[in-house]
Design a protein around this motif. Structure first.
Motif, PDB file in Angstrom:
ATOM      1  N   SER A  79     -94.613  35.756  73.525  1.00 49.01           N
ATOM      2  CA  SER A  79     -94.979  35.243  72.201  1.00 49.01           C
ATOM      3  C   SER A  79     -95.604  33.856  72.301  1.00 49.01           C
ATOM      4  CB  SER A  79     -93.741  35.206  71.294  1.00 49.01           C
ATOM      5  OG  SER A  79     -94.041  34.591  70.063  1.00 49.01           O
TER       6      SER A  79
ATOM      7  N   PHE B  71     -99.494  32.585  71.341  1.00 47.21           N
ATOM      8  CA  PHE B  71     -99.706  31.466  70.420  1.00 47.21           C
ATOM      9  C   PHE B  71    -100.528  30.365  71.084  1.00 47.21           C
ATOM     10  CE2 PHE B  71     -98.355  27.279  68.847  1.00 47.21           C
ATOM     11  CZ  PHE B  71     -98.779  27.384  67.532  1.00 47.21           C
TER      12      PHE B  71
ATOM     13  N   HIS C 121     -95.019  28.701  63.749  1.00 46.71           N
ATOM     14  CA  HIS C 121     -96.051  29.353  64.566  1.00 46.71           C
ATOM     15  C   HIS C 121     -97.034  30.117  63.674  1.00 46.71           C
ATOM     16  CE1 HIS C 121     -93.345  28.320  67.807  1.00 46.71           C
ATOM     17  NE2 HIS C 121     -94.160  28.844  68.704  1.00 46.71           N
TER      18      HIS C 121
ATOM     19  N   THR D 203    -101.122  29.706  63.122  1.00 46.07           N
ATOM     20  CA  THR D 203    -101.931  30.893  63.392  1.00 46.07           C
ATOM     21  C   THR D 203    -102.765  31.282  62.184  1.00 46.07           C
ATOM     22  OG1 THR D 203    -100.309  31.733  64.990  1.00 46.07           O
ATOM     23  CG2 THR D 203    -101.850  33.316  64.053  1.00 46.07           C
TER      24      THR D 203
ATOM     25  N   GLN E 247     -98.959  38.632  66.801  1.00 43.96           N
ATOM     26  CA  GLN E 247     -98.104  37.448  66.890  1.00 43.96           C
ATOM     27  C   GLN E 247     -96.885  37.582  65.983  1.00 43.96           C
ATOM     28  OE1 GLN E 247     -98.596  34.469  68.783  1.00 43.96           O
ATOM     29  NE2 GLN E 247     -96.562  33.963  68.063  1.00 43.96           N
TER      30      GLN E 247
END
Length: 313
Positions: free
Chosen positions: A80, A84, A181, A185, A212
């Motif tokens: 993950s 990212f 995150h 994104t 994601q």
């Protein structure tokens, strides 16, 4: 071959110099907004560090995403973060592409002013949310029995202000709703969706954002609600904040943002005055040949019938 490479290198260097001059001018006018956005990134990290002191580990809450998605495990949690990091670095590099690419639609400074505005608004809402209610973290280092689940009482204010970057951010607990995150994104994807030029990359960016989301839940870094709330909150924030901000200038028109110096202004004024004295306006459509008959000026479309005009017919 050597001559061609040297010529292209010279063009690239001129392009970089010209773009740098423009961006420095924009930076001088907008540095306050950039600095405020960067300072708030520290404030956001400080708030996430502070809520870690309040976090209390407990049983993991029931979550639909945990039931549907298999757990990656602690040894595969890096997947993950890797995705990212790829999204983050790709967007940063894209914002600087005007320095080297011929086809460019954006100004780097102005794009980052908008991006930071979106991030600040989203992170402000996030701080309010995770301080309102602290949930037991589902991440491995936030569970019962982990030494990192609750931070010991700080010995001084300096210890809190330093926020132990980046370890304090990576191993934080308590800042759950909603996912940071996903804030970055979605802001990056929405920005490229509006200012990017490659349709394939836009589609790929949205696909990576979806992947994601699943990886965050599968790695047990967040509950599913953290990701779901991020999806509609960030998109709404970007939609409304973008309406309040001035639109970016269109680079395709070729208009320069740099102010004219005194010499350029004087030469342009003299040129306009010269056109007016000669009976021509600045519009190229008016630069047409005219024929004078009996003291009257005729357009090109009437020059084929001078006798008719002279007889008054």
């Amino acid at each position: 071959m050597t001559l061609y490479i040297g010529r292209e290198a010279s063009k690239l260097w001129k392009r970089v110099c010209a773009e740098t001059t423009t961006e420095i001018y924009l930076l001088a006018e907008n540095w306050k907004y950039l600095l405020a956005g960067l300072i708030f990134q520290y404030v956001h990290g400080l708030a996430a560090r502070g809520v870690h002191y309040l976090h209390r580990p407990g049983p993991i809450l029931q979550d639909v995403g945990f039931l549907l998605l298999p757990e990656l495990g602690q040894d595969k949690a890096y997947i993950s973060e890797t995705l990212f990091t790829f999204i983050f670095l790709s967007f940063v590099l894209w914002t600087f592409h005007p320095f080297i690419m011929k086809s460019k639609k954006i100004y780097t400074v102005l794009v980052w002013c908008r991006v930071l505005a979106f991030l600040v608004a989203s992170q402000f809402l996030r701080i309010i949310t995770f301080y309102s209610t602290q949930l037991p973290g589902p991440n491995y280092h936030c569970r019962e029995g982990s030494k990192l689940a609750t931070l010991p009482r700080p010995d001084s204010v300096v210890e809190v202000l330093l926020i132990n970057f980046p370890r304090g951010i990576v191993y934080g607990c308590g800042d759950l709703i909603f996912s940071s995150h996903m804030i970055f994104t979605l802001v990056f994807v929405r920005s490229y969706q509006k200012y990017g030029s490659r349709r394939f990359i836009k589609q790929l960016a949205w696909l990576l954002a979806i992947v994601q989301s699943f990886l965050i839940v599968a790695s047990r870094k967040h509950y599913t609600v953290d990701v779901v709330v991020a999806w509609y909150t960030v998109n709404l924030v970007v939609f409304f904040v973008d309406k309040k901000l001035p639109e970016l200038p269109d680079r395709t028109s070729g208009a320069a943002l740099l102010p004219l110096n005194t010499k350029d202004k004087d030469s342009r004024t003299k040129e306009e005055n010269h056109k007016l004295l000669n009976g021509n306006s600045g519009d190229p459509a008016d630069w047409r040949q005219r024929t004078q008959v009996n003291g009257k000026t005729l357009e090109d479309g009437n020059t084929g019938h001078p006798d008719t005009a002279m007889n008054g017919v």
